[in-house]
Scaffold this active site. Structure first.
Site, PDB file in Angstrom:
ATOM      1  N   ASP A   1      45.408   5.796   2.920  1.00 32.68           N
ATOM      2  CA  ASP A   1      44.234   5.460   3.711  1.00 32.68           C
ATOM      3  C   ASP A   1      43.748   6.680   4.492  1.00 32.68           C
ATOM      4  O   ASP A   1      44.355   7.086   5.479  1.00 32.68           O
ATOM      5  CB  ASP A   1      44.599   4.325   4.666  1.00 32.68           C
ATOM      6  CG  ASP A   1      43.443   3.873   5.534  1.00 32.68           C
ATOM      7  OD1 ASP A   1      42.306   4.368   5.327  1.00 32.68           O
ATOM      8  OD2 ASP A   1      43.661   3.021   6.418  1.00 32.68           O
TER       9      ASP A   1
ATOM     10  N   ASP B   1      36.414   6.776   4.376  1.00 31.97           N
ATOM     11  CA  ASP B   1      37.527   5.859   4.639  1.00 31.97           C
ATOM     12  C   ASP B   1      37.918   5.082   3.390  1.00 31.97           C
ATOM     13  O   ASP B   1      37.191   4.188   2.965  1.00 31.97           O
ATOM     14  CB  ASP B   1      37.107   4.896   5.754  1.00 31.97           C
ATOM     15  CG  ASP B   1      38.196   3.902   6.128  1.00 31.97           C
ATOM     16  OD1 ASP B   1      39.369   4.139   5.787  1.00 31.97           O
ATOM     17  OD2 ASP B   1      37.862   2.884   6.763  1.00 31.97           O
TER      18      ASP B   1
END
Length: 361
Positions: A248, A64
């Site tokens: 992201d 992430d």
């Protein structure tokens, strides 16, 4: 002191000495590591295997770039969110060290986790360093349905949940274990290649995965991987929409401002904004050959219009949830819908930047 005229540098010997002195450290010259990915639930989540401790205990973690903590369940966790996942047993690792500090983290979907910190050897694709880890003793119920065990944050250390904790990339770069200070990302597409072959490469760039050359976009603010998005185009027509945004890997969709979402969907016949479901588009869009594009550093990067037909809403209407949604009127998010169309290289150098190029399927 007189220098020995017969002295010769032996870098490999020095690295071996450091490895022996500090167990769990793996200092190699010019090394890289590749982590294969599993594409879960029609591109909604991608995870890879990370090893922790000595002997290794394996965890399925989501990589992430929108967070920085590494965490997974502790053996002592009893909440529902933990029980369906692998749990770390610190008593079985000879390299584990207690930290004692507590941590907690929350995400954009309102999921939360908390617990205690510890330190142990973390290995990804064979790249190993001692690393502060979060051992979850409490997880919200949302995590219970996830196939992954936790998260592996790749953001900057300024957004670590506990101040002063260094990220895996901080430690790997400082230890000299990477040939380049990069993490390169290929997220596969179920639609385009069956969702196979995805990978994170730590320390190198897999140039066979993309067409042409990488265009590097400077990071405007460290924390998230934040960049300037200069424009959006649909079918080559500028929409005059711009914003700061983040790339992201931990967010599934593309989230933009309400105005930008409206402008994008105005160009899609049959789209509608449902007050409960958000933006919907005709599922027939999946056969479109058109693109929308996001311009950064003067270069447009395409997202296949077909990827906006993200998932059938299931009521027989022929409508799908759109891969682009509104609601981010400050910082846009270019999530996996963008990344599965574009190879992304996150370079954590003295002037951080993101290299982007169209994927080669």
């Amino acid at each position: 002191m007189t220098r020995n005229p017969h002295f010769k540098h032996n870098v490999k010997a020095q690295m071996a000495k450091m490895n022996k002195r500090y167990p769990g450290t793996n200092i190699l010259s010019g090394s890289s590591g590749t982590v294969p990915l599993t594409d879960e639930d029609t591109d909604s989540e991608y995870y890879g295997t990370v090893s922790v401790g000595t002997p290794a205990q394996n965890f399925k973690l989501v990589f992430d770039t929108g967070s920085s903590d590494i965490w997974f369940p502790s053996r002592t966790c009893t909440t529902v969110g933990c029980q369906t996942h692998a749990q770390f047993d610190s008593s079985q690792s000879s390299t584990f060290k207690e930290d004692g500090r507590s941590w907690q983290i929350s995400y954009g979907d309102d999921s939360t986790a908390s617990g205690i910190l510890g330190t142990d050897v973390v290995s990804v694709g064979g790249i190993s360093v001692p690393q502060t880890i979060g051992l979850a003793t409490d997880e919200s119920a949302e995590f219970g349905s996830s196939p992954s065990d936790g998260l592996f944050g790749l953001g900057f250390d300024t957004i670590e949940s506990v101040s002063g904790v260094k990220t895996f990339m901080d430690n790997a770069i400082a230890a000299g274990v990477l040939s380049q200070p990069v993490v390169s990302v290929f997220l596969p597409s179920l639609r385009r290649n069956g969702g196979i072959g995805g990978e994170y490469v730590f320390g190198d760039i897999d140039s066979i995965k993309f067409d042409g050359s990488l265009t590097y976009i400077p990071v405007t603010k460290q924390g998230y991987w934040q960049v300037a998005i200069g424009d959006i185009s649909v079918g080559g027509k500028s929409l005059g929409q711009s914003s700061e945004g983040v790339i992201d890997t931990g967010t599934t969709l593309i989230i933009v401002s309400d105005a930008a979402a409206q402008a994008i969907h105005n160009g899609i016949q049959g789209s509608k904004n449902d007050p409960q479901k958000g933006w919907l588009v005709p599922c027939s869009l999946a056969s479109s050959t058109d693109n929308i594009s996001f311009t950064m550093s003067g270069t447009p990067f395409n997202v296949a219009m077909a990827d906006l037909a993200y998932e059938d809403i299931g009521d027989g209407s022929g409508l799908c949830f759109s891969g682009v949604q509104g609601g981010r009127n400050d910082l846009w998010i270019l999530g996996d819908v963008f990344i599965k169309n574009n190879y992304c290289v996150f370079e954590q150098s003295s002037s951080p930047r993101i290299g982007i190029a169209p994927l080669k399927y």
